[in-house]
Design a protein around this motif. Structure first.
Motif, PDB file in Angstrom:
ATOM      1  N   ALA A 174      97.243 -34.767 -11.191  1.00  0.00           N
ATOM      2  CA  ALA A 174      96.322 -34.044 -12.067  1.00  0.00           C
ATOM      3  C   ALA A 174      95.050 -34.854 -12.292  1.00  0.00           C
ATOM      4  O   ALA A 174      93.935 -34.306 -12.267  1.00  0.00           O
ATOM      5  CB  ALA A 174      97.006 -33.738 -13.399  1.00  0.00           C
ATOM      6  N   VAL A 175      95.204 -36.165 -12.507  1.00  0.00           N
ATOM      7  CA  VAL A 175      94.032 -37.021 -12.668  1.00  0.00           C
ATOM      8  C   VAL A 175      93.181 -36.984 -11.410  1.00  0.00           C
ATOM      9  O   VAL A 175      91.947 -36.874 -11.468  1.00  0.00           O
ATOM     10  CB  VAL A 175      94.452 -38.471 -12.992  1.00  0.00           C
ATOM     11  N   GLN A 176      93.825 -37.046 -10.236  1.00  0.00           N
ATOM     12  CA  GLN A 176      93.080 -37.059  -8.977  1.00  0.00           C
ATOM     13  C   GLN A 176      92.272 -35.776  -8.782  1.00  0.00           C
ATOM     14  O   GLN A 176      91.100 -35.822  -8.387  1.00  0.00           O
ATOM     15  CB  GLN A 176      94.041 -37.239  -7.799  1.00  0.00           C
ATOM     16  N   VAL A 177      92.883 -34.635  -9.077  1.00  0.00           N
ATOM     17  CA  VAL A 177      92.186 -33.353  -8.908  1.00  0.00           C
ATOM     18  C   VAL A 177      90.947 -33.285  -9.799  1.00  0.00           C
ATOM     19  O   VAL A 177      89.839 -32.952  -9.343  1.00  0.00           O
ATOM     20  CB  VAL A 177      93.137 -32.177  -9.214  1.00  0.00           C
ATOM     21  N   LEU A 178      91.103 -33.597 -11.079  1.00  0.00           N
ATOM     22  CA  LEU A 178      89.964 -33.479 -12.000  1.00  0.00           C
ATOM     23  C   LEU A 178      88.934 -34.572 -11.754  1.00  0.00           C
ATOM     24  O   LEU A 178      87.727 -34.338 -11.899  1.00  0.00           O
ATOM     25  CB  LEU A 178      90.458 -33.496 -13.442  1.00  0.00           C
ATOM     26  N   ALA A 179      89.379 -35.772 -11.359  1.00  0.00           N
ATOM     27  CA  ALA A 179      88.426 -36.835 -11.029  1.00  0.00           C
ATOM     28  C   ALA A 179      87.603 -36.458  -9.805  1.00  0.00           C
ATOM     29  O   ALA A 179      86.395 -36.757  -9.731  1.00  0.00           O
ATOM     30  CB  ALA A 179      89.171 -38.151 -10.795  1.00  0.00           C
ATOM     31  N   TRP A 180      88.229 -35.790  -8.839  1.00  0.00           N
ATOM     32  CA  TRP A 180      87.477 -35.332  -7.654  1.00  0.00           C
ATOM     33  C   TRP A 180      86.436 -34.288  -8.047  1.00  0.00           C
ATOM     34  O   TRP A 180      85.303 -34.313  -7.562  1.00  0.00           O
ATOM     35  CB  TRP A 180      88.441 -34.755  -6.616  1.00  0.00           C
ATOM     36  N   GLU A 181      86.796 -33.377  -8.947  1.00  0.00           N
ATOM     37  CA  GLU A 181      85.828 -32.381  -9.412  1.00  0.00           C
ATOM     38  C   GLU A 181      84.649 -33.065 -10.101  1.00  0.00           C
ATOM     39  O   GLU A 181      83.491 -32.662  -9.917  1.00  0.00           O
ATOM     40  CB  GLU A 181      86.497 -31.406 -10.378  1.00  0.00           C
ATOM     41  N   VAL A 182      84.937 -34.097 -10.896  1.00  0.00           N
ATOM     42  CA  VAL A 182      83.874 -34.831 -11.570  1.00  0.00           C
ATOM     43  C   VAL A 182      82.960 -35.507 -10.550  1.00  0.00           C
ATOM     44  O   VAL A 182      81.734 -35.451 -10.667  1.00  0.00           O
ATOM     45  CB  VAL A 182      84.473 -35.871 -12.545  1.00  0.00           C
ATOM     46  N   ARG A 183      83.554 -36.125  -9.553  1.00  0.00           N
ATOM     47  CA  ARG A 183      82.715 -36.805  -8.559  1.00  0.00           C
ATOM     48  C   ARG A 183      81.865 -35.810  -7.779  1.00  0.00           C
ATOM     49  O   ARG A 183      80.704 -36.076  -7.481  1.00  0.00           O
ATOM     50  CB  ARG A 183      83.562 -37.641  -7.605  1.00  0.00           C
ATOM     51  N   ARG A 184      82.438 -34.664  -7.452  1.00  0.00           N
ATOM     52  CA  ARG A 184      81.662 -33.662  -6.727  1.00  0.00           C
ATOM     53  C   ARG A 184      80.480 -33.196  -7.564  1.00  0.00           C
ATOM     54  O   ARG A 184      79.360 -33.075  -7.049  1.00  0.00           O
ATOM     55  CB  ARG A 184      82.547 -32.479  -6.352  1.00  0.00           C
ATOM     56  N   ALA A 185      80.707 -32.955  -8.855  1.00  0.00           N
ATOM     57  CA  ALA A 185      79.614 -32.536  -9.732  1.00  0.00           C
ATOM     58  C   ALA A 185      78.557 -33.634  -9.844  1.00  0.00           C
ATOM     59  O   ALA A 185      77.353 -33.358  -9.849  1.00  0.00           O
ATOM     60  CB  ALA A 185      80.159 -32.186 -11.114  1.00  0.00           C
ATOM     61  N   TRP A 186      79.018 -34.875  -9.912  1.00  0.00           N
ATOM     62  CA  TRP A 186      78.101 -36.012 -10.004  1.00  0.00           C
ATOM     63  C   TRP A 186      77.222 -36.125  -8.754  1.00  0.00           C
ATOM     64  O   TRP A 186      76.018 -36.354  -8.835  1.00  0.00           O
ATOM     65  CB  TRP A 186      78.931 -37.276 -10.191  1.00  0.00           C
ATOM     66  N   ARG A 187      77.812 -35.913  -7.595  1.00  0.00           N
ATOM     67  CA  ARG A 187      77.055 -35.984  -6.343  1.00  0.00           C
ATOM     68  C   ARG A 187      76.044 -34.852  -6.232  1.00  0.00           C
ATOM     69  O   ARG A 187      74.989 -35.008  -5.617  1.00  0.00           O
ATOM     70  CB  ARG A 187      78.013 -35.936  -5.144  1.00  0.00           C
TER      71      ARG A 187
END
Length: 256
Positions: A162-175
């Motif tokens: 769950a952490v990995q999924v939401l952290a990936w979404e955060v990184r995508r938004a950041w990029r």
């Protein structure tokens, strides 16, 4: 990170403002796996609320190359301590609760909001216990909720997943967001959770003093909490509301 990606120190600062909070984690290995999931997405701020065992060799082992995230993790006793300086606190929940807090239907929408706030302020994503997640009281400490849309026939994710999924979404938004410092006056920024909680306590006190609420009525207060969470007042607007409440409080005190 691909070699053609160039990020400034300010861009990295934004990621450092994004916090992951784990509440009462039972298995120390999940803390290590969470640290690894965070580091792969550039996140480093990990706060642990009453973990069963930490520090722990299993946490360090499963962190693999993310031992720096483990070593810098902070341990606190309450969720309030973990998020009081954050302006947006999103509780990850597998199901909607009876509390009427705003809910992000899609994790990418949540991630975009978090990254926007991280330009200037601390934000957090909160994850609960392995077996039953966050309690209603803990969700009430958050400003928003989010769920990961999984297979309805089998929607079980372990904590680190769950952490990995939401952290990936955060990184995508950041990029995807534009680089550089988007200046915003302090008074236009969102209030911290500590500031919002003080406002909610002030509002509750005035409602009881005025006779609007004559007996404990948690649902009314929760609905008002949700109303202001949806409105997302700025710090200046919250200050105006506090001034209004203080004026009403003074008038009530003067009544015979």
């Amino acid at each position: 990170m691909p070699p053609h990606d160039h990020f400034t120190h300010y861009d990295i600062f934004m990621l450092s403002n994004i916090r992951v909070v784990l509440v009462q984690t039972f298995h120390p290995g999940n803390i290590g796996s969470t640290a690894r999931a965070m580091k792969t997405m550039g996140l480093s701020d990990l706060v642990l609320v009453n973990p069963r065992a930490f520090p722990d060799a299993e946490a360090t082992r499963l962190a693999a190359g993310a031992s720096d995230v483990i070593e810098s993790a902070r341990v606190v006793t309450t969720l309030e301590d973990a998020v009081s300086d954050c302006v947006r606190v999103v509780g990850a929940s597998a199901r909607l609760r009876s509390l009427p807090l705003p809910h992000y239907d899609e994790p990418d929408t949540m991630a975009t909001a978090l990254v926007e706030d991280s330009h200037h302020d601390k934000v957090a994503i909160v994850f609960g216990r392995e077996r039953y997640g966050l309690t209603n009281d803990e969700i009430a400490c958050c400003s928003h909720q989010v769920s990961i849309p999984t297979n309805p026939d089998y929607g079980i994710l372990n904590l680190a997943q769950a952490v990995q999924v939401l952290a990936w979404e955060v990184r995508r938004a950041w990029r995807c967001q534009s680089r550089g410092n988007s200046s915003r006056p302090t008074e236009e920024r969102s209030p911290t959770r500590e500031q919002m909680i003080h406002f909610q306590q002030h509002l509750s006190r005035v409602m009881h003093m005025s006779g609007f609420i004559t007996q404990p009525h948690a649902r009314t207060e929760a609905q008002l909490q949700a109303l202001f969470a949806r409105a997302e007042p700025s710090r200046k607007e919250l200050s105006l509301l506090r001034g209004l409440l203080a004026s009403l409080e003074g008038q009530i005190d003067q009544q015979p």
